[in-house]
Design an enzyme around this catalytic site. Structure first.
Site, PDB file in Angstrom:
ATOM      1  N   ARG A 104      -1.838  14.592  -2.043  1.00 49.90           N
ATOM      2  CA  ARG A 104      -3.197  14.052  -2.088  1.00 49.90           C
ATOM      3  C   ARG A 104      -4.161  15.216  -2.304  1.00 49.90           C
ATOM      4  O   ARG A 104      -4.152  16.191  -1.552  1.00 49.90           O
ATOM      5  CB  ARG A 104      -3.533  13.323  -0.788  1.00 49.90           C
ATOM      6  CG  ARG A 104      -2.654  12.130  -0.534  1.00 49.90           C
ATOM      7  CD  ARG A 104      -2.721  11.680   0.910  1.00 49.90           C
ATOM      8  NE  ARG A 104      -4.053  11.236   1.289  1.00 49.90           N
ATOM      9  CZ  ARG A 104      -4.498   9.986   1.151  1.00 49.90           C
ATOM     10  NH1 ARG A 104      -3.695   9.076   0.637  1.00 49.90           N
ATOM     11  NH2 ARG A 104      -5.704   9.638   1.537  1.00 49.90           N
ATOM     12  N   ASN A 118      -8.509  -1.113   4.559  1.00 52.26           N
ATOM     13  CA  ASN A 118      -8.636  -1.395   3.135  1.00 52.26           C
ATOM     14  C   ASN A 118      -7.530  -2.309   2.613  1.00 52.26           C
ATOM     15  O   ASN A 118      -7.548  -2.717   1.453  1.00 52.26           O
ATOM     16  CB  ASN A 118      -8.640  -0.082   2.334  1.00 52.26           C
ATOM     17  CG  ASN A 118      -7.365   0.713   2.525  1.00 52.26           C
ATOM     18  OD1 ASN A 118      -6.727   0.622   3.572  1.00 52.26           O
ATOM     19  ND2 ASN A 118      -6.989   1.482   1.535  1.00 52.26           N
ATOM     20  N   ASP A 119      -6.557  -2.644   3.461  1.00 56.35           N
ATOM     21  CA  ASP A 119      -5.474  -3.548   3.063  1.00 56.35           C
ATOM     22  C   ASP A 119      -5.679  -4.968   3.582  1.00 56.35           C
ATOM     23  O   ASP A 119      -4.879  -5.853   3.288  1.00 56.35           O
ATOM     24  CB  ASP A 119      -4.124  -3.021   3.578  1.00 56.35           C
ATOM     25  CG  ASP A 119      -3.810  -1.626   3.078  1.00 56.35           C
ATOM     26  OD1 ASP A 119      -4.035  -1.391   1.881  1.00 56.35           O
ATOM     27  OD2 ASP A 119      -3.360  -0.786   3.873  1.00 56.35           O
ATOM     28  N   ASP A 165      -1.372  -0.881   6.105  1.00 50.98           N
ATOM     29  CA  ASP A 165      -1.614  -0.383   7.460  1.00 50.98           C
ATOM     30  C   ASP A 165      -3.082  -0.127   7.766  1.00 50.98           C
ATOM     31  O   ASP A 165      -3.418   0.185   8.914  1.00 50.98           O
ATOM     32  CB  ASP A 165      -0.842   0.920   7.680  1.00 50.98           C
ATOM     33  CG  ASP A 165      -1.498   2.099   6.945  1.00 50.98           C
ATOM     34  OD1 ASP A 165      -1.875   1.922   5.767  1.00 50.98           O
ATOM     35  OD2 ASP A 165      -1.638   3.164   7.556  1.00 50.98           O
ATOM     36  N   LYS A 204     -17.048  17.761  -0.674  1.00 52.64           N
ATOM     37  CA  LYS A 204     -15.619  17.580  -0.945  1.00 52.64           C
ATOM     38  C   LYS A 204     -15.406  16.118  -1.319  1.00 52.64           C
ATOM     39  O   LYS A 204     -16.083  15.223  -0.786  1.00 52.64           O
ATOM     40  CB  LYS A 204     -14.769  17.951   0.264  1.00 52.64           C
ATOM     41  CG  LYS A 204     -14.921  17.026   1.460  1.00 52.64           C
ATOM     42  CD  LYS A 204     -14.028  17.437   2.613  1.00 52.64           C
ATOM     43  CE  LYS A 204     -14.188  16.471   3.796  1.00 52.64           C
ATOM     44  NZ  LYS A 204     -13.423  16.874   4.967  1.00 52.64           N
ATOM     45  N   THR A 225      -0.290   4.886   1.168  1.00 45.90           N
ATOM     46  CA  THR A 225      -0.564   5.782   2.282  1.00 45.90           C
ATOM     47  C   THR A 225      -0.454   5.042   3.612  1.00 45.90           C
ATOM     48  O   THR A 225      -1.137   4.054   3.850  1.00 45.90           O
ATOM     49  CB  THR A 225      -1.967   6.393   2.144  1.00 45.90           C
ATOM     50  OG1 THR A 225      -2.065   7.030   0.877  1.00 45.90           O
ATOM     51  CG2 THR A 225      -2.238   7.394   3.254  1.00 45.90           C
ATOM     52  N   GLU A 244      -9.016  14.419   7.187  1.00 50.29           N
ATOM     53  CA  GLU A 244     -10.026  15.317   7.739  1.00 50.29           C
ATOM     54  C   GLU A 244      -9.430  16.233   8.799  1.00 50.29           C
ATOM     55  O   GLU A 244      -9.709  17.418   8.832  1.00 50.29           O
ATOM     56  CB  GLU A 244     -11.176  14.509   8.351  1.00 50.29           C
ATOM     57  CG  GLU A 244     -12.279  14.170   7.383  1.00 50.29           C
ATOM     58  CD  GLU A 244     -13.594  13.887   8.096  1.00 50.29           C
ATOM     59  OE1 GLU A 244     -14.640  14.149   7.498  1.00 50.29           O
ATOM     60  OE2 GLU A 244     -13.556  13.422   9.243  1.00 50.29           O
ATOM     61  N   ASP A 297       0.862  -1.177   0.000  1.00 51.12           N
ATOM     62  CA  ASP A 297       0.000   0.000   0.000  1.00 51.12           C
ATOM     63  C   ASP A 297       0.908   1.239   0.000  1.00 51.12           C
ATOM     64  O   ASP A 297       2.102   1.145   0.296  1.00 51.12           O
ATOM     65  CB  ASP A 297      -0.889  -0.048   1.241  1.00 51.12           C
ATOM     66  CG  ASP A 297      -1.767   1.188   1.364  1.00 51.12           C
ATOM     67  OD1 ASP A 297      -2.315   1.620   0.333  1.00 51.12           O
ATOM     68  OD2 ASP A 297      -1.885   1.716   2.484  1.00 51.12           O
TER      69      ASP A 297
END
Length: 1036
Positions: free
Chosen positions: A581, A745-746, A742, A551, A392, A487, A390
């Site tokens: 990003r 989503n991984d 990390d 956003k 990020t 955020e 990954d």
């Protein structure tokens, strides 16, 4: 495990305060049972599990055969002792693990909770809580079950929770009760509550819940925002009440604790194949010797029945051969090593402790050490060919800072010649609420805000309103709790530029705009998810104007802008090429009629039970159209320490590194250059996006193309696509893969790869919980692979080679002896030597080598990455190496049998008595065997420790000590039938010819090994040999 099997639920019905109604559905209690055994079931269940292993069942079968007198020439204890030892070691390990499970279960089940029973709050253990009960929670208490929040001491039915035990995130999250139940704040009112909840059946989706509350002839939709899940902790809330919906094993926490797919190494799979081959070889030897028995009994044995009669049950030579076959299966069973699997697990456990104890993989900043979460994969760390990473939080720090932005087509935060124009801005001089941690260098943006640039004001107003951040007052300072670093960085930027988010309620958001407090009415929140890739809020300002702020990812947002914006759309490549990003910001003004019409659609979608998520998504899609572009933000996520160096070293080790990221192509490519994964002189680079991956139907062509590339970057890929890419390589390349990430989503790619590594970073610990290994920073990966992985592979291969060698050298002597004893299944060795050979005389030296051995020091492993390649090519232990080992073992057995046989046949003692007797031969051969295998392991050991010396020479000394004890007068006088080698050791080993025979056999066995190794180093040295030579002779 937890309860008897019931039909699958299609929906759940829960009636508040009516246990009798809920019990008829036989819902699970709140008692958690993660243990496997109890005192009564442990022995039978554990033995049943262990005998699922083919090897254990095989040796149990042999034990049964040994109880048949007509078959066995060995005592039953020669098999039962090692079998019981193996079973006992495994049972102790299983019992220890289960004890801690019991201890954990009891600790959790006996926690106290306040339950409303018969209108009175009573203390009950968690295990006694039932579905439909109403529970009172107090501040800092764990949530006992999955609850529907009914009321809270906070205004508007709000409560705050921490979900670290669920998803690893330590920031607070807000939950809210329905307005109709928020006034049920005391036990008397709650005791009268008779609502019924109809909802989804138990599942493992932590972020979703769908249900309906039926109360007072009305129905109210329920969502995840109304739920408190087991494992959460109540924070900053005095107390709240909740209705138990799911209990015990039905809670989402327990639904997510299912078994992870068991991973096996390539060496495991090869070992299983080799053991089957060995078993086949054993059967062949048994058949050969049985045929020999039949021939001998027919031609010779039948001629002197008066002297050596058959047993009464044996009436012909064929039946004698049949019995002989099973006798030889028993005698030769040691060629299938019973202790192999236990020894392998002990070695792996030792390697795991070395990784856990490695101080060079300890991160002092986060106080995090490396952790081995799966002990069965250590040697596979030395065979990795593909790393899927990954971006990020794995390659980068995932600590975001507001770096640049574009407002109304004007860029702010630019660089000059790669250096910042000025010192960081001092925001505190004009904004007392500013965060001192923000570093921004472009003063023109601050001037634009100060001079009243309306677009700049609207830009930062959006950032201060469109988010899910929670605020908290701590020691007169405003602290933000954000669900993601992005955020937090954006809200902090708005804060420093004068638009300070202060607080929120379910219906309002309060912002200090340039020192003036402004409260907005929060009409709707349109949540972010990985599919939408955007978030919106609809607010009404104090003047009554309704506006939607949005956003999100530029590729998603640009498609939803008003046509008048199309000429003003900035290129996203500008920021992405700097590795930043980006998010696009837009707004839309709504009339009162437009709002009312859409609000009715929104409320209707929220009330539906079926396909609620899809209907809400459609409603969001309808309102998020024709927006006006405000600008874009650019957030910097810096590389972690040591990432470029780590990637460079791993590349030199012939490891291919792929980056799988959800970011856009330009951002991913720039990070690739920053971390030295990509260089200007590279010609073989492959960059692919998620749309291409999804549409690819030419798997073979794709794999062949990427195989010739030095670097591969997959951008805009979803979590599922990450796993699919890894599965593709596993299927077509048959290579060992490692995935490192990390975040949540991984998880899918971590579980899909052969080896999963979790980084304990800023996105919680879900990746760590799903991983096989975890540590704090990407740079530790080089040490995990090039040092620990390479050593683990080397040690395991050397262990296996020696293990098979010593067992064949030991067992095959029986085979040769069969041709000289009329194929009678008589053993060469004393039965006690057969029992102790593998568990006492030769077990500890090979374990020491398998745990401690190394060919070169750790620093050299990092200086010479090419040392890693033998593991990738599987050179140190394969079918060819296996046949070399057993060939050497068979050669050794030939020498150990025929040299003593030839010498002792004609040798005599000093008094003229012949030495050609069975017991002298047995002692001589056994002694020669122990000495030869001890010398061999001394040659095989590349790194000597005090433990190695103690085990090797101590095992040799223990052989002689036990030998003299077993052949002593004392044991013979006590047990004359069991210890019949009276004085054999003393008489045999005092004869010079015996020691000359042992020395001759040792030289004949070891000399070819020394010659071969010398010639190999001189004529065809490996890199490890060269490095070792340099270490020994630094002047070369």
């Amino acid at each position: 495990m937890f309860r008897k099997t019931l039909p699958l639920e299609e929906e759940r019905k829960v009636h508040a305060n009516v246990r009798e109604y809920n019990e008829k559905f036989q819902y699970a209690s709140n008692c958690i049972v993660t243990s496997k055994y109890n005192i009564i079931t442990f022995l039978p269940v554990n033995l049943f599990e262990q005998f699922q292993e083919v090897a254990n069942t095989y040796f149990l079968f042999l034990l049964i055969l040994q109880l048949i007198p007509q078959i066995s020439s060995l005592s039953w204890f020669t098999t039962i002792v090692p079998l019981v030892l193996v079973l006992s070691i495994t049972a102790v390990k299983d019992a220890t693990d289960d004890y801690f499970r019991h201890k954990s279960d009891n600790q959790v089940n006996n926690r106290q909770s306040q339950v409303l029973l018969n209108g009175i709050l009573q203390n009950e253990k968690w295990m006694n809580v039932r579905v439909g009960d109403i529970i009172k929670l107090e501040n800092n208490q764990f949530v006992a079950a999955d609850l529907l929040l009914l009321s809270s001491t906070e205004p508007h039915g709000l409560c705050y929770i921490e979900t670290a035990e669920l998803d690893g995130e330590t920031n607070m999250k807000v939950r809210q009760s329905l307005s109709v139940t928020s006034e049920l704040g005391d036990p008397d009112k709650l005791a009268q509550f008779d609502g019924e909840v109809v909802c989804e059946p138990p599942n493992n989706k932590l972020d979703r819940f769908s249900g309906t509350l039926y109360w007072r002839d009305c129905k109210y939709p329920l969502s995840n925002q109304n739920m408190l899940l087991r494992g959460c902790v109540l924070r900053n809330t005095e107390s709240c009440y909740g209705l138990v919906i799911f209990a015990g094993p039905d809670t989402k926490l327990m639904q997510n604790s299912g078994c992870t797919k068991f991973k096996r190494t390539s060496i495991d799979r090869l070992m299983n194949t080799l053991v089957l081959w060995i078993f086949g070889f054993l059967v062949c030897m048994g058949v050969i010797l049985a045929i020999g028995n039949a021939v001998w009994e027919r031609k010779a044995g039948s001629l002197f029945q008066n002297f050596l009669p058959w047993d009464p049950s044996v009436n012909n030579f064929l039946f004698s051969a049949f019995l002989s076959f099973w006798s030889y299966v028993i005698i030769l069973n040691t060629v299938v090593p019973i202790s192999l699997y236990v020894s392998v697990e002990v070695i792996r456990l030792g390697h795991s402790y070395f990784i856990n104890w490695d101080r060079k993989m300890y991160c002092s900043h986060s106080n995090t050490a490396a952790e081995v979460r799966t002990t069965t994969l250590n040697e596979e760390l030395g065979q990795v060919e593909y790393i899927f990473s990954d971006k990020t939080g794995t390659l980068t720090q995932n600590i975001m800072s507001f770096n640049k932005c574009s407002i109304n087509g004007h860029a702010y935060g630019t660089l000059t010649n790669g250096h910042l124009k000025a010192e960081p801005l001092d925001f505190s001089s004009w904004n007392p609420l500013a965060d001192g941690g923000l570093c921004f260098y472009d003063g023109s943006l601050l001037e634009a805000v100060k001079t009243g640039d309306l677009v700049a004001h609207e830009f930062f107003r959006l950032l201060s309103l469109c988010h899910t951040v929670m605020s908290e007052e701590k020691t007169e300072a405003l602290v933000y709790k954000a669900q993601s670093p992005d955020e937090g960085a954006l809200v902090t930027a708005a804060r420093n530029f004068g638009f300070v988010f202060c607080s929120r309620t379910p219906g309002t958001v309060t912002v200090h705009e340039l020192g003036r407090p402004v409260t907005y009415t929060l009409l709707a929140i349109l949540d972010f998810n990985n599919i939408r890739k955007r978030m919106s809020v609809i607010v009404r300002n104090p003047e009554g104007r309704i506006r939607l702020y949005c956003k999100g990812a530029d590729t998603v947002l640009f498609d939803r802008l008003h046509p008048c914006n199309h000429d003003e759309i900035p290129s996203p490549h500008t920021y992405a090429s700097d590795g930043l990003r980006t998010l696009a910001l837009a707004y839309r003004d709504l009339t009162e009629d437009e709002w009312e019409e859409w609000a009715e659609l929104y409320r209707g979608a929220g009330r539906t039970v079926d396909f609620r998520e899809d209907r809400l998504a459609a409603a969001y899609e309808e309102i998020e159209q024709d927006m006006m572009l405000l600008g874009a933000t650019a957030i910097e996520d810096k590389l972690q320490e040591g990432v470029p160096e780590t990637i460079a070293i791993l590349s030199l080790a012939n490891i291919k590194i792929w980056v799988l990221t959800g970011d856009k192509q330009e951002t991913a490519v720039n990070i690739g250059y920053s971390c030295k994964m990509l260089t200007d002189d590279m010609t073989e680079i492959f960059i692919i996006n998620g749309h291409t991956v999804q549409g690819a139907d030419m798997e073979y062509e794709f794999v062949e193309t990427v195989s010739v590339c030095k670097a591969v970057i997959c951008c805009r890929v979803t979590p599922l696509q990450k796993a699919l890419v890894i599965e593709l390589i596993k299927r077509h390349k048959k290579a060992v893969t490692l995935a490192i990430g990390d975040g949540a989503n991984d998880v899918s790619m971590i579980k899909t790869a052969h080896i999963g590594v979790g980084i304990s970073g800023q996105e919680g610990i879900q990746a760590v919980l799903a991983s096989d290994y975890s540590f704090a920073q990407f740079r530790f990966l080089q040490r995990l692979l090039l040092v620990h992985g390479r050593w683990s592979y080397l040690r395991m291969c050397r262990f296996l080679c020696y293990f098979f060698y010593k067992n064949f050298a030991f067992t095959m002597v029986h085979f040769w002896f069969g041709f000289f004893c009329g194929f009678s299944a008589q053993t060469v060795y004393d039965q006690y030597f057969i029992t102790l050979y593998n568990i006492v005389y030769t077990s500890l030296p090979v374990l020491a080598m398998g745990i401690f051995d190394q060919d070169v020091p750790e620093q050299r492993s990092l200086e010479y990455p090419k040392l890693y390649e033998p593991g990738q090519l599987n050179l140190l232990f394969n079918k060819r190496e296996f046949f070399i080992c057993i060939t050497q073992g068979i050669y050794t057995s030939v020498v150990l049998f025929f040299v003593p046989y030839s010498v002792l046949s004609h040798a005599t003692q000093s008094n003229g008595i012949a030495l050609a007797d069975y017991q002298t031969f047995a002692v001589t051969t056994a002694t020669a065997l122990v000495i030869v295998v001890s010398v061999q392991i001394a040659l095989d050991t590349g790194y000597w420790t005090a433990i190695n010396h103690f085990f090797v020479w101590g095992s040799l000394g223990s052989y002689f000590t036990i030998l003299f004890v077993l052949h002593s007068d004392i044991l013979f006088s006590l047990f004359p039938q069991q210890f019949n080698f009276l004085g054999s050791a003393q008489n045999t080993l005092k004869q010079p010819v015996v020691w000359l025979t042992i020395a001759l056999a040792t030289v004949i066995c070891i000399a070819p090994v020394l010659a071969f190794r010398f010639l190999k180093v001189e004529l065809k040295p490996q890199l490890s040999d060269t490095v070792h030579t340099l270490l020994c002779n630094p002047k070369i």
